[in-house]
Design a protein around this motif. Structure first.
Motif, PDB file in Angstrom:
ATOM      1  N   LYS A 171       5.944  17.522   4.198  1.00  0.00           N
ATOM      2  CA  LYS A 171       5.873  17.594   2.730  1.00  0.00           C
ATOM      3  C   LYS A 171       5.277  16.327   2.109  1.00  0.00           C
ATOM      4  O   LYS A 171       5.449  16.050   0.933  1.00  0.00           O
ATOM      5  CB  LYS A 171       7.257  17.915   2.131  1.00  0.00           C
ATOM      6  N   LYS A 172       4.566  15.540   2.956  1.00  0.00           N
ATOM      7  CA  LYS A 172       3.877  14.323   2.489  1.00  0.00           C
ATOM      8  C   LYS A 172       4.831  13.279   1.902  1.00  0.00           C
ATOM      9  O   LYS A 172       4.462  12.515   1.002  1.00  0.00           O
ATOM     10  CB  LYS A 172       2.807  14.678   1.445  1.00  0.00           C
ATOM     11  N   SER A 173       6.074  13.271   2.381  1.00  0.00           N
ATOM     12  CA  SER A 173       6.989  12.189   2.034  1.00  0.00           C
ATOM     13  C   SER A 173       6.733  11.026   2.994  1.00  0.00           C
ATOM     14  O   SER A 173       6.165  11.216   4.067  1.00  0.00           O
ATOM     15  CB  SER A 173       8.438  12.661   2.150  1.00  0.00           C
ATOM     16  N   HIS A 174       7.179   9.826   2.614  1.00  0.00           N
ATOM     17  CA  HIS A 174       6.882   8.659   3.440  1.00  0.00           C
ATOM     18  C   HIS A 174       8.132   8.184   4.178  1.00  0.00           C
ATOM     19  O   HIS A 174       9.246   8.269   3.659  1.00  0.00           O
ATOM     20  CB  HIS A 174       6.322   7.514   2.597  1.00  0.00           C
ATOM     21  N   ILE A 175       7.916   7.662   5.387  1.00  0.00           N
ATOM     22  CA  ILE A 175       9.005   7.128   6.205  1.00  0.00           C
ATOM     23  C   ILE A 175       8.658   5.689   6.571  1.00  0.00           C
ATOM     24  O   ILE A 175       7.549   5.409   7.043  1.00  0.00           O
ATOM     25  CB  ILE A 175       9.196   7.956   7.494  1.00  0.00           C
ATOM     26  N   VAL A 176       9.600   4.784   6.325  1.00  0.00           N
ATOM     27  CA  VAL A 176       9.436   3.387   6.719  1.00  0.00           C
ATOM     28  C   VAL A 176      10.625   3.017   7.593  1.00  0.00           C
ATOM     29  O   VAL A 176      11.773   3.284   7.232  1.00  0.00           O
ATOM     30  CB  VAL A 176       9.359   2.446   5.498  1.00  0.00           C
ATOM     31  N   MET A 177      10.333   2.428   8.751  1.00  0.00           N
ATOM     32  CA  MET A 177      11.391   2.070   9.692  1.00  0.00           C
ATOM     33  C   MET A 177      11.271   0.607  10.098  1.00  0.00           C
ATOM     34  O   MET A 177      10.178   0.037  10.066  1.00  0.00           O
ATOM     35  CB  MET A 177      11.282   2.933  10.954  1.00  0.00           C
ATOM     36  N   HIS A 229       0.842  -1.206   0.000  1.00  0.00           N
ATOM     37  CA  HIS A 229       0.000   0.000   0.000  1.00  0.00           C
ATOM     38  C   HIS A 229       0.875   1.253   0.000  1.00  0.00           C
ATOM     39  O   HIS A 229       0.625   2.200  -0.755  1.00  0.00           O
ATOM     40  CB  HIS A 229      -0.922   0.001   1.211  1.00  0.00           C
ATOM     41  N   VAL A 230       1.912   1.251   0.837  1.00  0.00           N
ATOM     42  CA  VAL A 230       2.821   2.399   0.909  1.00  0.00           C
ATOM     43  C   VAL A 230       3.514   2.612  -0.434  1.00  0.00           C
ATOM     44  O   VAL A 230       3.624   3.735  -0.930  1.00  0.00           O
ATOM     45  CB  VAL A 230       3.861   2.197   2.028  1.00  0.00           C
ATOM     46  N   ALA A 231       3.985   1.513  -1.050  1.00  0.00           N
ATOM     47  CA  ALA A 231       4.686   1.622  -2.335  1.00  0.00           C
ATOM     48  C   ALA A 231       3.773   2.183  -3.421  1.00  0.00           C
ATOM     49  O   ALA A 231       4.223   2.926  -4.300  1.00  0.00           O
ATOM     50  CB  ALA A 231       5.219   0.244  -2.756  1.00  0.00           C
ATOM     51  N   GLY A 232       2.491   1.832  -3.353  1.00  0.00           N
ATOM     52  CA  GLY A 232       1.552   2.293  -4.372  1.00  0.00           C
ATOM     53  C   GLY A 232       1.009   3.683  -4.130  1.00  0.00           C
ATOM     54  O   GLY A 232       0.658   4.389  -5.074  1.00  0.00           O
ATOM     55  N   SER A 233       0.924   4.082  -2.843  1.00  0.00           N
ATOM     56  CA  SER A 233       0.376   5.407  -2.508  1.00  0.00           C
ATOM     57  C   SER A 233       1.204   6.067  -1.410  1.00  0.00           C
ATOM     58  O   SER A 233       0.725   6.260  -0.290  1.00  0.00           O
ATOM     59  CB  SER A 233      -1.083   5.273  -2.028  1.00  0.00           C
ATOM     60  N   PRO A 234       2.459   6.390  -1.712  1.00  0.00           N
ATOM     61  CA  PRO A 234       3.321   6.965  -0.668  1.00  0.00           C
ATOM     62  C   PRO A 234       2.790   8.315  -0.181  1.00  0.00           C
ATOM     63  O   PRO A 234       2.176   9.056  -0.930  1.00  0.00           O
ATOM     64  CB  PRO A 234       4.669   7.123  -1.382  1.00  0.00           C
ATOM     65  N   GLY A 235       3.049   8.587   1.109  1.00  0.00           N
ATOM     66  CA  GLY A 235       2.655   9.868   1.685  1.00  0.00           C
ATOM     67  C   GLY A 235       1.220   9.925   2.140  1.00  0.00           C
ATOM     68  O   GLY A 235       0.761  10.955   2.628  1.00  0.00           O
ATOM     69  N   GLN A 236       0.482   8.821   1.989  1.00  0.00           N
ATOM     70  CA  GLN A 236      -0.927   8.833   2.381  1.00  0.00           C
ATOM     71  C   GLN A 236      -1.114   8.015   3.659  1.00  0.00           C
ATOM     72  O   GLN A 236      -0.619   8.400   4.707  1.00  0.00           O
ATOM     73  CB  GLN A 236      -1.784   8.326   1.211  1.00  0.00           C
ATOM     74  N   LEU A 247      13.895  14.128   0.586  1.00  0.00           N
ATOM     75  CA  LEU A 247      13.536  12.789   0.117  1.00  0.00           C
ATOM     76  C   LEU A 247      12.031  12.647  -0.103  1.00  0.00           C
ATOM     77  O   LEU A 247      11.219  13.299   0.550  1.00  0.00           O
ATOM     78  CB  LEU A 247      13.989  11.736   1.133  1.00  0.00           C
ATOM     79  N   ASP A 248      11.672  11.761  -1.033  1.00  0.00           N
ATOM     80  CA  ASP A 248      10.275  11.365  -1.201  1.00  0.00           C
ATOM     81  C   ASP A 248       9.955  10.136  -0.357  1.00  0.00           C
ATOM     82  O   ASP A 248       8.813   9.927   0.047  1.00  0.00           O
ATOM     83  CB  ASP A 248       9.983  11.054  -2.674  1.00  0.00           C
ATOM     84  N   PHE A 255      17.109  13.272  13.720  1.00  0.00           N
ATOM     85  CA  PHE A 255      16.127  12.388  13.089  1.00  0.00           C
ATOM     86  C   PHE A 255      14.715  12.921  13.326  1.00  0.00           C
ATOM     87  O   PHE A 255      13.853  12.849  12.436  1.00  0.00           O
ATOM     88  CB  PHE A 255      16.250  10.951  13.606  1.00  0.00           C
ATOM     89  N   PHE A 256      14.472  13.461  14.510  1.00  0.00           N
ATOM     90  CA  PHE A 256      13.170  14.063  14.795  1.00  0.00           C
ATOM     91  C   PHE A 256      12.897  15.203  13.815  1.00  0.00           C
ATOM     92  O   PHE A 256      11.801  15.305  13.255  1.00  0.00           O
ATOM     93  CB  PHE A 256      13.142  14.585  16.240  1.00  0.00           C
ATOM     94  N   ASN A 257      13.907  16.048  13.582  1.00  0.00           N
ATOM     95  CA  ASN A 257      13.745  17.166  12.640  1.00  0.00           C
ATOM     96  C   ASN A 257      13.463  16.668  11.229  1.00  0.00           C
ATOM     97  O   ASN A 257      12.596  17.199  10.529  1.00  0.00           O
ATOM     98  CB  ASN A 257      15.006  18.042  12.639  1.00  0.00           C
ATOM     99  N   ALA A 258      14.231  15.649  10.801  1.00  0.00           N
ATOM    100  CA  ALA A 258      14.033  15.079   9.461  1.00  0.00           C
ATOM    101  C   ALA A 258      12.630  14.461   9.357  1.00  0.00           C
ATOM    102  O   ALA A 258      11.930  14.615   8.349  1.00  0.00           O
ATOM    103  CB  ALA A 258      15.098  14.030   9.164  1.00  0.00           C
ATOM    104  N   PHE A 259      12.238  13.770  10.413  1.00  0.00           N
ATOM    105  CA  PHE A 259      10.931  13.111  10.469  1.00  0.00           C
ATOM    106  C   PHE A 259       9.809  14.142  10.261  1.00  0.00           C
ATOM    107  O   PHE A 259       8.923  13.960   9.420  1.00  0.00           O
ATOM    108  CB  PHE A 259      10.797  12.452  11.848  1.00  0.00           C
ATOM    109  N   GLU A 260       9.881  15.230  11.016  1.00  0.00           N
ATOM    110  CA  GLU A 260       8.851  16.267  10.930  1.00  0.00           C
ATOM    111  C   GLU A 260       8.841  16.918   9.548  1.00  0.00           C
ATOM    112  O   GLU A 260       7.781  17.164   8.971  1.00  0.00           O
ATOM    113  CB  GLU A 260       9.105  17.331  12.001  1.00  0.00           C
TER     114      GLU A 260
END
Length: 462
Positions: A255-261, A151-158, A224-225, A245-250
């Motif tokens: 900007k509606k980029s996606h984060i996977v951890m 789902h993330v790969a198909g609709s990132p940022g959502q 990053l996207d 990392f908190f700053n990058a995360f926010e």
């Protein structure tokens, strides 16, 4: 136009070849490697060019399928057919020449170096192109995580942002992250995707601090996207890293980029990580990957053997899967030992050969994990007496750990249900079966129980 470029499509010949291969190859293998190819034949009918999506696939098809393709085409055509490989041309201005095909055999490194690169490679993603959704074996152990990842790969940022995947070592967390990145790049070649291990992020923070280059650091990570970051438990006790990392995360979420951890434990189980960061980790979707169940381990072994150019009989795969239970990495290691032992001794793969090849592994396992060891470990963990494992006492404080010990005995040893029941104070095998099913079911639902089982499993496996 020169005769070298005067291609004519030959759908009948290639379609006949596809039909034959679809009958010979397993469906997943055929769909992954053969079906996406496009073919063009030269006017004299004795040379076929196959267009491939990327360099990795080109090398793989050359190594795994060249001989079979040549044999089938020669049989269908009634004469030798030379096969060449070329990268699929991108849409370019009309005057741009078609990429020069590279011959299947012999393959020169120079020819590969001349092949075109995809535009996404201008930004180094650090992705492994071999780790895709197609090459990931699906089972109940990873089904929810895989569905969320797709789902993330198909609709990132959502939805599911961030996506937090946790589980023990070697269960496929990293594979899933690479699969997300590769799928997104396939759909959006210009997307800025980065896969890194948490230790690399720590290193980048240290370098930025030393060189006073935090502007460049932020520009890199905040643009990053999709950020894929492995093993975030490595951020423990690193205050400056956690701050950055908190700053990058926010910035990425804004900007509606996606984060996977990924992590070896669920967010609230992380130690020495700032509370505000843990709450961010837990704000999207958290999913677990479990140790693979028996059928999934069998499928992994059979598929991996095929990718290694070998075959593993199903009964051998079942034997190995029953004895190597912990993770995919150990399964692959066991497979490599068996295939090497088979080649060295020039013997076919069989249960007896597998037993010989894995002799050391099996003896270590049998020595380390016994029902008695499980009972002691579980009793220590839940602070009850070992004698409570065999007693008829039934308060929840004792019955629950006893059921967990029965579940682990079934998962980690070769004992049958009646044998396990006997070792738990002469209980009936149906009691053991009830405990195994109950704990297995609750493990899927209860995050805390799942984490406790991970700890116990890792302790028992040393």
């Amino acid at each position: 136009m020169s005769s070298d470029l005067a291609f004519e499509a030959s759908p009948a010949l290639w379609q006949a070849c596809l039909d034959e291969l679809s009958r010979e190859l397993p469906e997943q293998q055929f769909n992954t490697w053969i079906k996406p190819l496009t073919a063009q034949i030269h006017p004299d009918q004795n040379k076929l060019t196959l267009f491939v999506a990327n360099r990795f696939k080109m090398d793989w098809i050359r190594a795994q399928y060249a001989q079979k393709l040549t044999q089938i085409l020669e049989r269908l055509q009634g004469q030798p057919v030379q096969i060449e490989l070329a990268l699929t041309p991108r849409e370019t201005p009309a005057r741009t020449a078609r990429p020069t095909p590279t011959a299947l055999s012999p393959a020169s490194p120079e020819a590969l170096d001349m092949a075109e690169e995809s535009p996404s490679q201008a930004f180094r993603s650090r992705l492994n192109p071999a780790l895709t959704f197609d090459t990931l074996v699906e089972g109940s152990a990873n089904r929810m995580a895989r569905a969320a990842a797709m789902h993330v790969a198909g609709s990132p940022g959502q939805l599911y942002n961030p996506l937090f995947i946790y589980g023990g070592v070697g269960l496929g967390k990293t594979h899933l992250m690479h699969a997300i990145g590769n799928k997104l790049l396939a759909d959006r070649p210009n997307a800025k995707v980065l896969y890194i291990h948490a230790e690399q992020f720590v290193s980048d923070v240290v370098k930025a601090y030393q060189r006073k280059t935090f502007d460049e650091f932020k520009q890199h990570y905040h643009s990053l996207d999709l950020l894929l970051i492995d093993d975030v438990q490595f951020f423990a006790n690193k205050d400056r890293t956690q701050e950055e990392f908190f700053n990058a995360f926010e910035a990425l979420l804004a900007k509606k980029s996606h984060i996977v951890m990924t992590s070896d434990t669920y967010p609230k189980g992380l130690t020495d990580i700032h509370e505000r960061l843990v709450s961010r980790f837990d704000s999207g979707l958290t999913v677990a990957i479990e140790p693979p169940e028996l059928e999934m381990r069998v499928a992994i072994l059979i598929n991996k053997a095929i990718s290694e150019g070998s075959e593993m009989p199903e009964e051998v795969a079942f034997f190995v899967a029953k004895n190597v239970r912990s993770n995919v990495r150990e399964l692959e290691g066991a497979l490599r030992k068996i295939l090497a032992y088979s080649r060295f001794n020039q013997k076919e793969v069989s249960i007896q050969l597998a037993r010989e090849a894995l002799r050391d592994l099996l003896s270590i396992q049998n020595r380390q994990i016994s029902v008695e060891n499980i009972q002691k470990t579980v009793a220590d963990y839940y602070k009850i007496k070992v004698a409570d494992m065999y007693s008829k006492k039934r308060p929840a404080s004792i019955a629950r750990p006893r059921q967990i010990a029965m579940y682990l005995a079934k998962e980690l040893t070769q004992k049958s249900l009646p044998e396990i029941g006997e070792l738990f104070g002469g209980r009936d095998h149906t009691t053991v079966l009830h405990a195994v099913r109950k704990i297995a079911g609750e493990r899927q639902q209860l995050t805390e129980l799942n984490q406790q089982l991970h700890v116990l499993e890792q302790t028992l496996k040393g």
